[in-house]
Design an enzyme around this catalytic site. Structure first.
Site, PDB file in Angstrom:
ATOM      1  N   CYS A 106      50.421  33.154  28.433  1.00  0.00           N
ATOM      2  CA  CYS A 106      49.525  33.169  29.602  1.00  0.00           C
ATOM      3  C   CYS A 106      50.356  33.576  30.825  1.00  0.00           C
ATOM      4  O   CYS A 106      49.919  34.350  31.670  1.00  0.00           O
ATOM      5  CB  CYS A 106      48.933  31.789  29.850  1.00  0.00           C
ATOM      6  SG  CYS A 106      48.139  31.018  28.441  1.00  0.00           S
ATOM      7  N   ARG A 114      37.089  30.574  28.402  1.00  0.00           N
ATOM      8  CA  ARG A 114      38.007  31.623  28.852  1.00  0.00           C
ATOM      9  C   ARG A 114      39.330  31.566  28.088  1.00  0.00           C
ATOM     10  O   ARG A 114      39.914  32.595  27.760  1.00  0.00           O
ATOM     11  CB  ARG A 114      38.261  31.484  30.360  1.00  0.00           C
ATOM     12  CG  ARG A 114      38.982  32.660  30.970  1.00  0.00           C
ATOM     13  CD  ARG A 114      38.081  33.870  31.017  1.00  0.00           C
ATOM     14  NE  ARG A 114      38.814  35.104  31.319  1.00  0.00           N
ATOM     15  CZ  ARG A 114      39.297  35.939  30.402  1.00  0.00           C
ATOM     16  NH1 ARG A 114      39.150  35.676  29.128  1.00  0.00           N
ATOM     17  NH2 ARG A 114      39.910  37.040  30.752  1.00  0.00           N
ATOM     18  N   HIS A 158      49.765  36.144  33.898  1.00  0.00           N
ATOM     19  CA  HIS A 158      49.259  35.537  35.137  1.00  0.00           C
ATOM     20  C   HIS A 158      50.325  34.920  36.040  1.00  0.00           C
ATOM     21  O   HIS A 158      49.987  34.336  37.063  1.00  0.00           O
ATOM     22  CB  HIS A 158      48.184  34.504  34.783  1.00  0.00           C
ATOM     23  CG  HIS A 158      47.031  35.119  34.038  1.00  0.00           C
ATOM     24  ND1 HIS A 158      46.131  35.963  34.648  1.00  0.00           N
ATOM     25  CD2 HIS A 158      46.659  35.041  32.740  1.00  0.00           C
ATOM     26  CE1 HIS A 158      45.241  36.373  33.749  1.00  0.00           C
ATOM     27  NE2 HIS A 158      45.538  35.836  32.583  1.00  0.00           N
ATOM     28  N   CYS A 187      41.099  34.591  26.105  1.00  0.00           N
ATOM     29  CA  CYS A 187      42.475  35.054  26.370  1.00  0.00           C
ATOM     30  C   CYS A 187      43.290  35.030  25.085  1.00  0.00           C
ATOM     31  O   CYS A 187      44.023  35.976  24.797  1.00  0.00           O
ATOM     32  CB  CYS A 187      43.155  34.151  27.404  1.00  0.00           C
ATOM     33  SG  CYS A 187      42.698  34.552  29.084  1.00  0.00           S
TER      34      CYS A 187
END
Lengths: 281, 109
Positions: A189, A238, A193, A242
């Site tokens: 992640c 979500r 991000h 992802c």
């Protein structure tokens, strides 16, 4: 030589100690400093707008959509559901209290008795179950509407996730999940991000971790393409998406792994204003 | 008489051929079954550490290697089935290894 070895070992121990001492407060401070240096012209409060704070063209488009936000009608549905009495005459207020604006800020939190992270969605379904009602499905539909309503009612208040000593294990698991590479594409992640926030992935701008969880549940244009009501989704929906994109098998919504991930994720927005539900592409 | 012998011989060769084919399929089937067990175990191991990859056997995956392998085996294409299982097992092992290596991951900024 012996002296040098002692110094080297002490330095090693010190580094080890620093790593193990990583705390939610330090993580957040490091994260803020990372994004501040990555986007020096941005005010930290702007991060709640995710990619729209980072890209002018996307922002203009998003501002247009926000004039008649597609989530509005579902916030109203959520409000109706929240105020509709259960068959036993009670309602959500019997679980959450009389002030709906005071609910969202309490989540996610650590339950010392249950020894686990409790999310808002888990509490919504627990309330239904405890009152003899059928729980909602976890990722979209009614759960996202009620959660969206509670998020909307809490707009303007600040995220304040507390991580007591007993919850550090859950927090660290969530943190390791966030930074751990997964799936066939071997991406974490954080790769997208944290280190690549602001960069494009095809036509999408990668949003930054800081401020990312403030607008959930979210209305995504992609989700609402075929049916508008499907546009609203929870954070765990979500996460599944992802994970799927990096070619990892999505985990169970509201399971331990995603709940711990949410705990870390929300804590990394501490101090920022809640702006749920948000609109994203 | 000559004609009868020819028919009997043809019938016998058909029976022999079919028998050989069946024996061959059984061996392939056994190998496939063993590979299936090994692949499922590898996928379970990866799943136990939340490290399973998407396309091994997840029902919503459009690729779903193990499902494709089952279809190929059912159609008698054991070479294809074994190749798909080999790929699925490799991905399962990589998923496990990845999860173990990343279990203490943290930021590096």
């Amino acid at each position: 030589m012996k002296k040098l070895l002692t110094i080297a070992l002490s330095a090693g121990l010190l580094i080890g100690a620093t790593t193990s001492m990583a705390s939610p407060e330090k993580d957040l401070a490091d994260l803020k400093s990372h994004f501040k240096s990555k986007f020096p012209s941005l005010d930290l409060n702007d991060f709640v707008n995710g990619p729209y704070a980072l890209n002018e063209d996307k922002r203009i488009n998003w501002e247009g959509i926000e004039e008649f936000p597609p989530y509005e009608e579902f916030v109203e549905v959520g409000e109706e559901l929240y105020n509709k009495p259960f068959k036993n005459g009670k309602g959500f207020a019997s679980c959450f209290g009389d002030d709906p604006s005071a609910v969202r800020v309490k989540y996610p939190h650590w339950d010392n008795k249950a020894k686990k992270v409790i999310t808002l969605e888990a509490s919504i379904n627990k309330c239904l179950k405890d009152n003899g009602e059928k729980p909602y499905k976890w990722k979209k539909g009614n759960i996202a509407f009620v959660s969206g309503y509670l998020g909307y009612a809490a707009r303007g208040q600040k995220v304040d996730v507390k991580v007591p000593k007993e919850a550090l294990g859950a927090y660290k698991e969530g943190r390791a999940f966030w930074y751990g590479k997964r799936g066939q594409l071997n991406l974490s992640c954080g790769d997208c991000h944290v280190y690549n926030a602001g960069n494009f992935v095809r036509g999408n701008v990668l949003s930054p971790l800081y401020g990312q969880a403030t607008h959930f549940p979210v209305y995504r244009g992609k989700w609402g393409k075929k049916k508008a009501a499907n546009g609203m989704g929870t954070l765990h929906r979500r996460y599944g998406g992802c994970n799927k994109q990096v070619r990892a098998r999505p985990l169970k919504a509201q399971g331990k792994a995603y709940s711990n991930l949410e705990y870390f994720h929300q804590a990394m927005s501490n101090g920022l204003e809640i702006n749920a539900p948000g609109y994203r592409e | 008489m000559y004609k009868q012998i020819r028919i009997a011989a043809a019938a016998a060769s058909l029976v022999i051929a079919a028998g050989c084919a069946h024996a061959g399929a059984s061996a392939e089937q056994k190998a496939y079954d063993a590979a299936l067990v090994a692949t499922s175990a590898a996928a379970d191991k990866a799943k136990s550490v939340n490290g399973e990859w998407r396309d091994i056997r997840w029902k919503k995956s459009k690729i779903n290697l193990m499902k494709k392998a089952a279809t190929a085996a059912k159609a008698g294409d054991f070479a294809k089935a074994m190749s798909l299982l080999k790929e699925a097992k490799f991905r399962a092992e990589m998923g496990y290894q990845q999860a173990m290596e990343q279990k203490n991951a943290g930021p590096h900024h």
